[in-house]
Design an enzyme around this catalytic site. Structure first.
Site, PDB file in Angstrom:
ATOM      1  N   HIS A   1      38.683  40.604  28.831  1.00 15.56           N
ATOM      2  CA  HIS A   1      37.320  40.309  28.374  1.00 15.56           C
ATOM      3  C   HIS A   1      37.183  40.917  26.969  1.00 15.56           C
ATOM      4  O   HIS A   1      37.810  41.936  26.670  1.00 15.56           O
ATOM      5  CB  HIS A   1      36.352  40.997  29.342  1.00 15.56           C
TER       6      HIS A   1
ATOM      7  N   GLN B   1      35.415  43.446  37.440  1.00 18.79           N
ATOM      8  CA  GLN B   1      35.482  42.347  38.413  1.00 18.79           C
ATOM      9  C   GLN B   1      36.223  42.741  39.699  1.00 18.79           C
ATOM     10  O   GLN B   1      36.426  41.890  40.566  1.00 18.79           O
ATOM     11  CB  GLN B   1      36.160  41.108  37.789  1.00 18.79           C
TER      12      GLN B   1
ATOM     13  N   CYS C   1      33.643  35.042  27.421  1.00 15.00           N
ATOM     14  CA  CYS C   1      34.037  36.247  26.663  1.00 15.00           C
ATOM     15  C   CYS C   1      35.541  36.498  26.760  1.00 15.00           C
ATOM     16  O   CYS C   1      35.986  37.656  26.782  1.00 15.00           O
ATOM     17  CB  CYS C   1      33.272  37.491  27.103  1.00 15.00           C
TER      18      CYS C   1
ATOM     19  N   LYS D   1      27.071  44.029  38.401  1.00 15.82           N
ATOM     20  CA  LYS D   1      27.948  43.001  38.990  1.00 15.82           C
ATOM     21  C   LYS D   1      28.223  43.279  40.465  1.00 15.82           C
ATOM     22  O   LYS D   1      28.935  42.539  41.120  1.00 15.82           O
ATOM     23  CB  LYS D   1      29.278  42.947  38.225  1.00 15.82           C
TER      24      LYS D   1
ATOM     25  N   ASP E   1      39.925  48.261  33.396  1.00 18.62           N
ATOM     26  CA  ASP E   1      38.608  47.626  33.397  1.00 18.62           C
ATOM     27  C   ASP E   1      38.388  47.038  34.793  1.00 18.62           C
ATOM     28  O   ASP E   1      38.946  45.994  35.136  1.00 18.62           O
ATOM     29  CB  ASP E   1      38.587  46.543  32.311  1.00 18.62           C
TER      30      ASP E   1
HETATM   31  N1  7TS Z   1      35.100  43.437  31.620  1.00 15.86           N
HETATM   32  C1  7TS Z   1      35.172  42.399  32.460  1.00 15.86           C
HETATM   33  C2  7TS Z   1      36.444  42.123  33.199  1.00 15.86           C
HETATM   34  C3  7TS Z   1      34.034  41.611  32.644  1.00 15.86           C
HETATM   35  O1  7TS Z   1      34.091  40.581  33.497  1.00 15.86           O
HETATM   36  C4  7TS Z   1      32.842  41.908  31.948  1.00 15.86           C
HETATM   37  C5  7TS Z   1      31.624  41.050  32.050  1.00 15.86           C
HETATM   38  C6  7TS Z   1      32.837  43.021  31.104  1.00 15.86           C
HETATM   39  C7  7TS Z   1      33.980  43.756  30.960  1.00 15.86           C
HETATM   40  C8  7TS Z   1      31.598  43.450  30.403  1.00 15.86           C
HETATM   41  O2  7TS Z   1      30.660  43.883  31.332  1.00 15.86           O
HETATM   42  P1  7TS Z   1      29.224  44.352  30.859  1.00 15.86           P
HETATM   43  O3  7TS Z   1      28.539  44.741  32.120  1.00 15.86           O
HETATM   44  O4  7TS Z   1      29.430  45.470  29.915  1.00 15.86           O
HETATM   45  O5  7TS Z   1      28.613  43.164  30.188  1.00 15.86           O
HETATM   46  N2  7TS Z   1      31.893  39.715  32.354  1.00 15.86           N
HETATM   47  C9  7TS Z   1      31.039  38.686  32.227  1.00 15.86           C
HETATM   48  C10 7TS Z   1      31.410  37.397  32.592  1.00 15.86           C
HETATM   49  O6  7TS Z   1      32.505  37.103  33.040  1.00 15.86           O
HETATM   50  N3  7TS Z   1      30.370  36.571  32.366  1.00 15.86           N
HETATM   51  O7  7TS Z   1      29.362  37.290  31.864  1.00 15.86           O
HETATM   52  C11 7TS Z   1      29.761  38.611  31.784  1.00 15.86           C
END
Ligand code: 7TS
Length: 408
Positions: free
Chosen positions: A122, A202, A365, A225, A199
């Site tokens: 990401h 997910q 992303c 999430k 990370d």
């Molecule tokens: N890393 C991964 C693997 C992610 O899926 C996401 C967000 C992030 C980092 C960033 O997370 P945040 O909470 O800091 O925004 N992924 C997604 C997505 O797949 N669609 O919208 C956000």
């Protein structure tokens, strides 16, 4: 017993309609929906405890401080972290990675050093390393993937020969769903002398995670999430590393003593939690973890196994659909992304939305990943504890409308 139909009753939003159709929410990888228990916990915090932490020598302040501490311990036990003070509350995964890239980077990344990431990351696990490398005169090396969308371990071993200072990769890809062999990759990285940041954005929502068993050095994820509120996320790091790192944000709450010309830092976790924390968010997060634990993460994972296998099987019956990533459902989690032949992903998503179905379209992303696959954009259906096979059936039925509209 794990019963998604019963679970759904806890999620008020799932009873709303979109475009005159019942909402089918297949965008949980972007953010999950929240059960009533989490919403109530946040509201009740504001109704009964709301006060700033640490500062007030009064009952509400003490209760608020206690609730933040309870949340920290809840997270610690949930991911099997050795120490409570190793849990740092941040806003989200992005902030957690930026914290490490900035703080560890400014302390330990020097000119010509190497940081290794992978092409499936990401943007939040790619851009902060690019910025840190630019600041420090270091380099980022990116590991490629195999045809089926798994990390190319041959390339990984080759990149480790460069003796990187740190390796950063996803536990689960947000686009391909690939579950990466974290323990194995960590062992190899450690052998090469590198630290490892995983990370877990997910992964934590879908499977039991044990950071001690994974052996990594930093593990990051977002509350929103995994049924929790937006605005609260976690950096877990090994104590000795966090202690040796300079602070990220400075100011109130993170100091020991302040003089007009300098200051000293508080002990962990406060050193990395400058300013007023999101206590209400942490309370909601506690409730989200309680909810997941009550379901049992083992059953949450089994439910994910079933949904991923079902989605792969159903989608593979649509001739226009090309699924991205490995076909073996046992090697992936949480989502299925696909390209619909001859129709742009945004058009597919717009038609699905007209049927009440929420999916994500675009590059999610992960622009470098999409480029590496020669795909500009894809459609992604992603799942959570409240997702049912009926939701996936609704997606398949709605794809027939795409076929009709675009005459494919
Ligand atoms: N890393 C991964 C693997 C992610 O899926 C996401 C967000 C992030 C980092 C960033 O997370 P945040 O909470 O800091 O925004 N992924 C997604 C997505 O797949 N669609 O919208 C956000």
């Amino acid at each position: 017993m794990f019963d998604p139909q019963l679970i759904r009753k806890d999620f008020p939003i799932l009873s709303r309609e979109v475009n005159g159709k019942p909402l089918v929410y297949l965008d949980s990888a972007a953010t999950s929906q929240k059960p009533r228990q989490v919403l109530d916990a946040e509201r009740e915090y504001y109704e009964h405890q709301n006060a700033n932490v640490h500062r007030g020598a009064h009952t509400l302040g003490d209760e608020s401080t206690h609730l933040l501490d309870v949340a920290r311990e809840k997270v610690q036990l949930f991911i099997v972290a050795p120490r409570k003070e190793e849990i740092i509350f941040v806003r989200n995964t992005t902030e957690a990675i930026n914290l490490v890239a900035y703080s560890w980077g400014s302390g330990y990344l020097a000119k010509d050093d190497v940081v290794v990431t992978t092409v499936m990351e990401h943007h939040s696990n790619m851009v902060p390393w690019q910025s840190a490398a630019e600041r420090r005169g270091a380099k980022v090396e990116v590991v490629g993937l195999t045809e089926s969308g798994q990390i190319d371990m041959k390339d990984y071993r080759k990149k480790l020969e460069l003796k990187p200072k740190l390796v950063a990769f996803a536990h689960v890809s947000n686009t391909l769903g690939t579950v990466n062999p974290v323990a194995e990759m960590t062992k190899l990285a450690h052998k090469a002398g590198a630290l490892v940041l995983v990370d877990g954005a997910q992964a934590v929502p879908h499977m039991p995670v044990n950071v001690a068993a994974l052996g990594c050095d930093f593990y990051v994820f977002s509350g929103h999430k995994m049924l929790g509120p937006m605005g609260v996320g976690v950096l877990w790091g090994r104590k000795e590393l966090l202690e040796a790192m300079p602070p990220f944000l400075t100011g109130g709450g993170m100091i020991d003593e302040v003089y007009p010309d300098h200051a000293t830092w508080a002990a962990l976790p406060d050193k990395f939690e400058a300013g007023t924390p999101n206590v209400a968010g942490a309370v909601g997060f506690t409730s989200a973890i309680d909810y997941l634990e009550k379901l049992s993460m083992k059953d949450v994972w089994e439910h994910d196994r079933e949904l991923v296998a079902y989605a792969l099987q159903r989608l593979s019956t649509v001739p226009e659909v090309k699924i991205l990533g490995i076909r073996d459902s046992e090697m992936r989690s949480g989502s299925v992304a696909f390209v619909y032949s001859g129709v742009h992903a945004h058009d597919v998503a717009t038609i699905l939305d007209s049927e009440g179905i929420a999916v994500r379209s675009g590059h999610h992303c992960t622009m470098p990943l999409h480029s590496s696959m020669g795909v500009a954009a894809s459609v992604r259906a992603s799942f959570s504890v409240y997702t049912t096979k009926d939701d996936i059936d609704a997606l398949i039925t709605a794809l027939e409308k795409v076929k009709k509209v675009f005459n494919t």
